[in-house]
Design an enzyme around this catalytic site. Structure first.
Site, PDB file in Angstrom:
ATOM      1  N   HIS A 119     -60.833 -32.814 -40.965  1.00 26.45           N
ATOM      2  CA  HIS A 119     -62.279 -32.978 -40.767  1.00 26.45           C
ATOM      3  C   HIS A 119     -62.670 -34.423 -40.486  1.00 26.45           C
ATOM      4  O   HIS A 119     -63.822 -34.798 -40.684  1.00 26.45           O
ATOM      5  CB  HIS A 119     -63.042 -32.415 -41.977  1.00 26.45           C
ATOM      6  CG  HIS A 119     -62.942 -30.917 -42.078  1.00 26.45           C
ATOM      7  ND1 HIS A 119     -63.367 -30.201 -43.182  1.00 26.45           N
ATOM      8  CD2 HIS A 119     -62.465 -29.998 -41.197  1.00 26.45           C
ATOM      9  CE1 HIS A 119     -63.149 -28.900 -42.968  1.00 26.45           C
ATOM     10  NE2 HIS A 119     -62.592 -28.761 -41.780  1.00 26.45           N
ATOM     11  N   CYS A 148     -73.820 -49.745 -32.395  1.00 22.86           N
ATOM     12  CA  CYS A 148     -72.513 -49.944 -31.766  1.00 22.86           C
ATOM     13  C   CYS A 148     -72.326 -51.427 -31.451  1.00 22.86           C
ATOM     14  O   CYS A 148     -73.188 -52.039 -30.819  1.00 22.86           O
ATOM     15  CB  CYS A 148     -72.446 -49.122 -30.478  1.00 22.86           C
ATOM     16  SG  CYS A 148     -70.950 -49.417 -29.523  1.00 22.86           S
TER      17      CYS A 148
HETATM   18  P1  OAD Z   1     -65.931 -26.791 -51.571  1.00 22.92           P
HETATM   19  O1  OAD Z   1     -67.024 -27.561 -52.216  1.00 22.92           O
HETATM   20  O2  OAD Z   1     -66.305 -25.624 -50.734  1.00 22.92           O
HETATM   21  O3  OAD Z   1     -64.924 -26.246 -52.687  1.00 22.92           O
HETATM   22  C1  OAD Z   1     -64.439 -27.089 -53.694  1.00 22.92           C
HETATM   23  C2  OAD Z   1     -63.416 -26.315 -54.503  1.00 22.92           C
HETATM   24  O4  OAD Z   1     -62.843 -27.210 -55.440  1.00 22.92           O
HETATM   25  C3  OAD Z   1     -63.968 -25.129 -55.308  1.00 22.92           C
HETATM   26  O5  OAD Z   1     -63.163 -23.989 -55.085  1.00 22.92           O
HETATM   27  C4  OAD Z   1     -63.865 -25.609 -56.759  1.00 22.92           C
HETATM   28  O6  OAD Z   1     -63.594 -24.536 -57.669  1.00 22.92           O
HETATM   29  C5  OAD Z   1     -62.683 -26.546 -56.676  1.00 22.92           C
HETATM   30  N1  OAD Z   1     -62.628 -27.587 -57.715  1.00 22.92           N
HETATM   31  C6  OAD Z   1     -63.641 -28.175 -58.387  1.00 22.92           C
HETATM   32  N2  OAD Z   1     -63.174 -29.114 -59.228  1.00 22.92           N
HETATM   33  C7  OAD Z   1     -61.825 -29.127 -59.071  1.00 22.92           C
HETATM   34  C8  OAD Z   1     -60.768 -29.884 -59.658  1.00 22.92           C
HETATM   35  N3  OAD Z   1     -61.019 -30.841 -60.569  1.00 22.92           N
HETATM   36  N4  OAD Z   1     -59.502 -29.635 -59.270  1.00 22.92           N
HETATM   37  C9  OAD Z   1     -59.232 -28.675 -58.346  1.00 22.92           C
HETATM   38  N5  OAD Z   1     -60.197 -27.934 -57.763  1.00 22.92           N
HETATM   39  C10 OAD Z   1     -61.468 -28.155 -58.110  1.00 22.92           C
HETATM   40  O7  OAD Z   1     -65.057 -27.849 -50.748  1.00 22.92           O
HETATM   41  P2  OAD Z   1     -64.067 -27.596 -49.519  1.00 22.92           P
HETATM   42  O8  OAD Z   1     -63.309 -26.331 -49.669  1.00 22.92           O
HETATM   43  O9  OAD Z   1     -63.311 -28.860 -49.326  1.00 22.92           O
HETATM   44  O10 OAD Z   1     -66.574 -30.170 -44.299  1.00 22.92           O
HETATM   45  O11 OAD Z   1     -65.093 -27.441 -48.341  1.00 22.92           O
HETATM   46  C11 OAD Z   1     -64.615 -27.307 -47.036  1.00 22.92           C
HETATM   47  C12 OAD Z   1     -65.478 -28.080 -46.080  1.00 22.92           C
HETATM   48  O12 OAD Z   1     -66.827 -27.692 -46.244  1.00 22.92           O
HETATM   49  C13 OAD Z   1     -65.498 -29.576 -46.337  1.00 22.92           C
HETATM   50  O13 OAD Z   1     -64.415 -30.240 -45.738  1.00 22.92           O
HETATM   51  C14 OAD Z   1     -66.782 -30.011 -45.717  1.00 22.92           C
HETATM   52  C15 OAD Z   1     -67.677 -28.814 -45.970  1.00 22.92           C
HETATM   53  O14 OAD Z   1     -68.394 -28.459 -44.872  1.00 22.92           O
HETATM   54  C16 OAD Z   1     -66.918 -31.360 -43.743  1.00 22.92           C
HETATM   55  O15 OAD Z   1     -67.334 -32.311 -44.352  1.00 22.92           O
HETATM   56  C17 OAD Z   1     -66.704 -31.436 -42.295  1.00 22.92           C
END
Ligand code: OAD
Length: 246
Positions: A119, A148
């Site tokens: 990302h 810029c």
């Molecule tokens: P999410 O916010 O959707 O999910 C975060 C996950 O981390 C959840 O399943 C939580 O249960 C878990 N979690 C929380 N604390 C934790 C810990 N201490 N250890 C392990 N896991 C934990 O985040 P992403 O899946 O990264 O895109 O979201 C995907 C994308 O959505 C991101 O990259 C972002 C957003 O749109 C962009 O910024 C382009």
């Protein structure tokens, strides 16, 4: 600490040489960074899902940039945690491909090399007007949107926003790693955003074992061979020691 996932992996470790890792916002939660889904006070009532879009950046430029800048400030102040460090250590004994959805740069600061930034990153800015692009680590930025240095036009962060394509090279390399790994670790991601969320299914189709590290069930949990319920900073050091046979 008795971590059943670690014994489960230790029993299989000799056949697990090539490891692909997919991480999401949860791995940086214990460094103090907010995740995307779920109420997180650190966003201060603003919604990244609404403001991190090309439309918001074009029409609500300052509001959108303020949120990116806030995440830059939080990320710059944050330190990599034991989860980031354990993954960097794993690459010293195994063939590891680390693909992250995170834009905070913490894996690199923990010592991971060749991180596939699916990302993009908060730390590179680019200009749609003249094509200039470069690293900028000033946080907070003095002017929003930052101008810029080449043409004075508004810069944008090199982050993949909703609806935008992923960097083709990084996605290709992550897909290849999914196809060729023996084990995929899926850490701290809700599995809600594709194509990153499709990588575990590819790994599974090519015969890899899948292990999730997340305190809560996710949309990917049903595909897992093992779902380790706990936080990344607690579980990853123990899991990595088990894989290394330490
Ligand atoms: P999410 O916010 O959707 O999910 C975060 C996950 O981390 C959840 O399943 C939580 O249960 C878990 N979690 C929380 N604390 C934790 C810990 N201490 N250890 C392990 N896991 C934990 O985040 P992403 O899946 O990264 O895109 O979201 C995907 C994308 O959505 C991101 O990259 C972002 C957003 O749109 C962009 O910024 C382009």
């Amino acid at each position: 600490m008795d971590v059943p996932a670690a014994s489960w992996l230790a029993d299989r470790r000799r056949s697990l040489r090539r490891i692909a890792v997919v991480t999401g916002a949860g791995i940086s939660a214990e460094s103090g960074l907010p995740t995307f889904r779920g109420e997180d006070a650190l966003w201060q009532g603003r919604n990244p899902m609404e403001l991190f879009t090309p439309e918001a950046l074009a029409t609500r430029t300052r509001e959108s940039w303020e949120l990116f800048d806030r995440l830059r400030v939080l990320s710059a102040r944050a330190e990599p945690n034991a989860g980031h460090r354990a993954l960097a250590a794993l690459a010293r004994s195994h063939g590891v491909t680390l693909a992250t959805q995170n834009i905070d740069g913490l894996h690199q600061r923990a010592g991971s090399r060749d991180v596939l930034e699916l990302h993009g990153t908060l730390w590179r800015l680019s200009c749609a007007g003249c094509g200039h692009a470069g690293v900028n680590e000033t946080a907070p930025l003095p002017l929003l949107p930052p101008p810029c240095p080449a043409c004075g036009g508004p810069l944008r962060p090199d982050v993949v926003m909703f609806g935008e394509p992923l960097p083709a090279d990084a996605l290709r390399a992550a897909t290849r790693a999914a196809e060729t790994c023996d084990l995929m670790l899926v850490v701290g991601t809700s599995g809600a955003v594709y194509p990153a969320a499709g990588l575990p299914a590819i790994a599974r189709a090519y015969g890899a074992l899948l292990v999730e590290i997340n305190p809560a069930p996710t949309e990917l949990s049903a595909q897992m061979d093992y779902a380790a319920r706990g936080t990344a900073a607690m579980l990853l050091p123990v899991i990595v020691r088990a894989l290394r046979g330490d």
